[in-house]
Enzyme design. Structure first.
Site, PDB file in Angstrom:
ATOM      1  N   MET A 160       0.843  -1.202   0.000  1.00 40.21           N
ATOM      2  CA  MET A 160       0.000   0.000   0.000  1.00 40.21           C
ATOM      3  C   MET A 160       0.876   1.249   0.000  1.00 40.21           C
ATOM      4  O   MET A 160       0.407   2.342   0.326  1.00 40.21           O
ATOM      5  CB  MET A 160      -0.935  -0.008   1.207  1.00 40.21           C
ATOM      6  CG  MET A 160      -1.927  -1.166   1.133  1.00 40.21           C
ATOM      7  SD  MET A 160      -3.432  -0.877   2.053  1.00 40.21           S
ATOM      8  CE  MET A 160      -2.793  -0.746   3.697  1.00 40.21           C
ATOM      9  N   ALA A 207       4.069   3.937   0.923  1.00 39.98           N
ATOM     10  CA  ALA A 207       4.827   4.423   2.084  1.00 39.98           C
ATOM     11  C   ALA A 207       5.925   3.410   2.389  1.00 39.98           C
ATOM     12  O   ALA A 207       6.080   2.936   3.521  1.00 39.98           O
ATOM     13  CB  ALA A 207       3.912   4.658   3.288  1.00 39.98           C
ATOM     14  N   GLY A 256      11.160  -2.683   5.413  1.00 38.77           N
ATOM     15  CA  GLY A 256      10.476  -3.980   5.383  1.00 38.77           C
ATOM     16  C   GLY A 256       9.989  -4.297   3.984  1.00 38.77           C
ATOM     17  O   GLY A 256      10.226  -5.393   3.448  1.00 38.77           O
ATOM     18  N   HIS A 257       9.315  -3.328   3.361  1.00 35.36           N
ATOM     19  CA  HIS A 257       8.885  -3.520   1.967  1.00 35.36           C
ATOM     20  C   HIS A 257      10.099  -3.769   1.068  1.00 35.36           C
ATOM     21  O   HIS A 257      10.080  -4.605   0.178  1.00 35.36           O
ATOM     22  CB  HIS A 257       8.158  -2.277   1.446  1.00 35.36           C
ATOM     23  CG  HIS A 257       6.911  -1.911   2.203  1.00 35.36           C
ATOM     24  ND1 HIS A 257       6.812  -0.783   2.972  1.00 35.36           N
ATOM     25  CD2 HIS A 257       5.700  -2.524   2.276  1.00 35.36           C
ATOM     26  CE1 HIS A 257       5.597  -0.706   3.498  1.00 35.36           C
ATOM     27  NE2 HIS A 257       4.899  -1.750   3.099  1.00 35.36           N
ATOM     28  N   GLN A 269     -10.454  -2.299   2.517  1.00 39.07           N
ATOM     29  CA  GLN A 269      -9.944  -3.047   3.667  1.00 39.07           C
ATOM     30  C   GLN A 269      -9.790  -2.162   4.902  1.00 39.07           C
ATOM     31  O   GLN A 269      -9.318  -2.620   5.931  1.00 39.07           O
ATOM     32  CB  GLN A 269      -8.633  -3.760   3.330  1.00 39.07           C
ATOM     33  CG  GLN A 269      -7.426  -2.866   3.159  1.00 39.07           C
ATOM     34  CD  GLN A 269      -6.214  -3.651   2.669  1.00 39.07           C
ATOM     35  OE1 GLN A 269      -6.201  -4.147   1.538  1.00 39.07           O
ATOM     36  NE2 GLN A 269      -5.215  -3.799   3.521  1.00 39.07           N
ATOM     37  N   GLY A 326       4.781 -10.319   3.530  1.00 37.22           N
ATOM     38  CA  GLY A 326       5.524 -10.269   4.776  1.00 37.22           C
ATOM     39  C   GLY A 326       4.840 -11.062   5.880  1.00 37.22           C
ATOM     40  O   GLY A 326       3.609 -11.054   6.004  1.00 37.22           O
ATOM     41  N   GLU A 327       5.659 -11.735   6.686  1.00 33.73           N
ATOM     42  CA  GLU A 327       5.125 -12.392   7.880  1.00 33.73           C
ATOM     43  C   GLU A 327       4.632 -11.362   8.895  1.00 33.73           C
ATOM     44  O   GLU A 327       3.897 -11.702   9.814  1.00 33.73           O
ATOM     45  CB  GLU A 327       6.205 -13.267   8.514  1.00 33.73           C
ATOM     46  CG  GLU A 327       6.556 -14.477   7.676  1.00 33.73           C
ATOM     47  CD  GLU A 327       7.610 -15.353   8.319  1.00 33.73           C
ATOM     48  OE1 GLU A 327       8.208 -14.925   9.335  1.00 33.73           O
ATOM     49  OE2 GLU A 327       7.838 -16.460   7.809  1.00 33.73           O
ATOM     50  N   ASP A 367       2.395  -9.285   8.601  1.00 30.33           N
ATOM     51  CA  ASP A 367       0.928  -9.388   8.587  1.00 30.33           C
ATOM     52  C   ASP A 367       0.599 -10.874   8.473  1.00 30.33           C
ATOM     53  O   ASP A 367       0.195 -11.358   7.411  1.00 30.33           O
ATOM     54  CB  ASP A 367       0.361  -8.573   7.420  1.00 30.33           C
ATOM     55  CG  ASP A 367       0.725  -7.109   7.550  1.00 30.33           C
ATOM     56  OD1 ASP A 367       0.064  -6.400   8.308  1.00 30.33           O
ATOM     57  OD2 ASP A 367       1.719  -6.678   6.918  1.00 30.33           O
ATOM     58  N   LEU A 403       8.836  -2.810  11.608  1.00 34.14           N
ATOM     59  CA  LEU A 403       8.618  -1.657  10.731  1.00 34.14           C
ATOM     60  C   LEU A 403       7.186  -1.695  10.211  1.00 34.14           C
ATOM     61  O   LEU A 403       6.670  -2.747   9.851  1.00 34.14           O
ATOM     62  CB  LEU A 403       9.584  -1.680   9.544  1.00 34.14           C
ATOM     63  CG  LEU A 403      11.078  -1.599   9.843  1.00 34.14           C
ATOM     64  CD1 LEU A 403      11.847  -1.327   8.561  1.00 34.14           C
ATOM     65  CD2 LEU A 403      11.388  -0.532  10.870  1.00 34.14           C
TER      66      LEU A 403
HETATM   67  P1  AMP Z   1       1.517  -2.917   3.438  1.00 35.37           P
HETATM   68  O1  AMP Z   1       2.031  -1.863   2.523  1.00 35.37           O
HETATM   69  O2  AMP Z   1       1.561  -2.541   4.879  1.00 35.37           O
HETATM   70  O3  AMP Z   1       0.199  -3.484   2.992  1.00 35.37           O
HETATM   71  O4  AMP Z   1       2.549  -4.115   3.321  1.00 35.37           O
HETATM   72  C1  AMP Z   1       2.884  -4.665   2.093  1.00 35.37           C
HETATM   73  C2  AMP Z   1       3.656  -5.935   2.320  1.00 35.37           C
HETATM   74  O5  AMP Z   1       4.837  -5.629   3.043  1.00 35.37           O
HETATM   75  C3  AMP Z   1       2.870  -6.966   3.141  1.00 35.37           C
HETATM   76  O6  AMP Z   1       3.106  -8.254   2.615  1.00 35.37           O
HETATM   77  C4  AMP Z   1       3.451  -6.800   4.499  1.00 35.37           C
HETATM   78  O7  AMP Z   1       3.351  -7.946   5.301  1.00 35.37           O
HETATM   79  C5  AMP Z   1       4.902  -6.475   4.175  1.00 35.37           C
HETATM   80  N1  AMP Z   1       5.536  -5.798   5.292  1.00 35.37           N
HETATM   81  C6  AMP Z   1       5.077  -4.720   5.967  1.00 35.37           C
HETATM   82  N2  AMP Z   1       5.899  -4.426   6.986  1.00 35.37           N
HETATM   83  C7  AMP Z   1       6.918  -5.318   6.947  1.00 35.37           C
HETATM   84  C8  AMP Z   1       8.070  -5.559   7.749  1.00 35.37           C
HETATM   85  N3  AMP Z   1       8.352  -4.796   8.799  1.00 35.37           N
HETATM   86  N4  AMP Z   1       8.889  -6.584   7.415  1.00 35.37           N
HETATM   87  C9  AMP Z   1       8.596  -7.372   6.346  1.00 35.37           C
HETATM   88  N5  AMP Z   1       7.514  -7.219   5.560  1.00 35.37           N
HETATM   89  C10 AMP Z   1       6.678  -6.209   5.856  1.00 35.37           C
END
Ligand code: AMP
Length: 386
Positions: free
Chosen positions: A115, A117, A121-122, A146, A235-236, A238, A272
């Site tokens: 999403m 930002a 981690g991303h 969501q 990512g684990e 979530d 993160l």
């Molecule tokens: P989001 O943008 O928050 O929807 O996350 C996109 C992807 O990045 C999802 O698969 C998340 O699980 C993963 N993700 C978010 N934060 C982290 C992190 N700290 N470490 C690893 N993967 C992450």
């Protein structure tokens, strides 16, 4: 070639000519200039991608019906500028087209749904995808369906220009960043969960955020299916989402291998998250209690505690922190998210916590049997190991 992709290819030749002059004479575009005046800032696109330069969707320069779907974004530094720029795709047709080209060139495809930002981690997901796949697509879409709370959706950080830089530096070939109307042409709504998915989607986040996984399960196929056969990196961090998506992909018969990726943390253990930027200084310190609770749970488990004691140990850590309002702190089976019927070596386990820190809702989780990160221990701001 689809009708929608036609104008993009015609505009593409203009983009390459402009890119040549921009690279030769003008200083490298900053992310801000890319976002604001995308067309003049383009770099030479990858030969196989044939991206075209267009104003960003929503800009006054954009003509929505004819807007070609691709924007090329230059890499930030001189060394990287020699490499391929990431190309931005605005339409599903352009995304599917680019993926089809990759497949017809016999190149493997990786997808990293996000999403935006983007943080480290991303980035770790994108870098892993780049190591394991020939052509990597990062999707950036803040999925309205969501989000339960309108305020949470409204305050979700949106940093597309910086995200393009991160994706580009990490080696992604494309960023698929569609407008809402591309993903939800008939208006916002969700699909019913396929059989078998509901039981994973109902507890935990599903209970605390009703409708959340309906939105996730609606958008994920729209973000993965255009790529065709691919690996998709989740990512684990979530964890429940990962489990739900794996089941969803199977239920829908998508030709997708879901690849789980380890959580990236701050040195003090905080996972993160794009939401961390909304934490005030005191809340940021208090937020450490989520990962500390997980550690306490893992320690209790290792010392032979039962599920009830493990959960109590996690809750005690969260409840000791006045700025934290605990939502759940549980030990579950890692595959079904149900309470474990036994705690033995053959039962896969996961610890999960969720809590509000001030206005910000955070989640975290841990495989209690995997060696803890930070060995030798990482040290936090106060000198304590996480
Ligand atoms: P989001 O943008 O928050 O929807 O996350 C996109 C992807 O990045 C999802 O698969 C998340 O699980 C993963 N993700 C978010 N934060 C982290 C992190 N700290 N470490 C690893 N993967 C992450």
């Amino acid at each position: 070639m689809t009708a929608a992709a036609g104008p993009a290819d015609r505009a593409g030749s203009t983009a390459v000519a402009r890119a040549g002059s921009a690279e030769a004479g003008a200083p490298a575009a900053t992310p801000a200039t890319v976002a604001a005046v995308a067309a003049p800032s383009v770099a030479v696109p990858p030969a196989t991608a044939r991206p075209a330069a267009v104003p960003p969707v929503g800009s006054p320069l954009a003509a929505p019906r004819l807007a070609p779907p691709l924007i090329a974004v230059p890499r930030a530094n001189a060394a990287a500028a020699a490499a391929r720029p990431v190309a931005v795709l605005r339409t599903t047709a352009a995304y599917a087209d680019a993926a089809r080209r990759a497949h017809s060139d016999r190149r493997s495809v990786g997808v990293v749904p996000t999403m935006g930002a983007l943080h480290a981690g991303h980035r770790s997901l994108v870098e892993r995808a780049v190591r394991e796949c020939d052509v990597v697509f990062v999707t950036i879409f803040v999925n309205p369906t969501q989000f339960g709370e309108a305020a949470d959706l409204a305050s979700y950080p949106r940093t597309l220009a910086e995200d393009l830089e991160v994706a580009s530096r990490a080696g992604a070939a494309y960023v698929f960043a569609p407008p809402d109307s591309e993903i939800y042409p008939d208006g916002l709504g969700t699909e019913p969960l396929p059989p078998g998915v509901g039981e994973l989607a109902r507890p935990l986040e599903g209970a605390s955020r009703p409708g959340h996984f309906d939105g996730v399960a609606t958008v994920v196929p729209k973000l993965l299916a255009p790529a065709g056969p691919c690996r998709a990196y989740f990512g684990e961090k979530d964890y429940q989402q990962l489990v739900v998506v794996r089941r969803l992909v199977g239920a829908l018969g998508l030709p997708v291998e879901v690849v789980p990726c380890e959580t990236v943390r701050e040195p003090d253990g905080l996972a993160l998250s794009s939401r961390n930027v909304r934490l005030g200084p005191d809340e940021r310190l208090a937020a450490r209690s989520l990962s500390q609770a997980l550690r306490a749970g893992a320690r209790a488990l290792a010392s032979g505690a039962g599920a009830g004691q493990v959960e109590a140990a996690m809750r005690a850590v969260l409840e000791a922190e006045p700025l934290v309002e605990s939502d759940y702190a549980v030990l579950v089976r890692a595959d079904t998210l149900c309470p474990p019927e036994a705690i033995d070596a053959s039962t896969p386990l996961r610890l999960l916590v969720a809590a509000r820190v001030g206005e910000v809702r955070l989640i975290d989780n841990l495989d209690p049997r995997r060696p803890l990160p930070g060995s030798p221990p990482a040290v936090d701001h106060d000198g304590a190991a996480w």
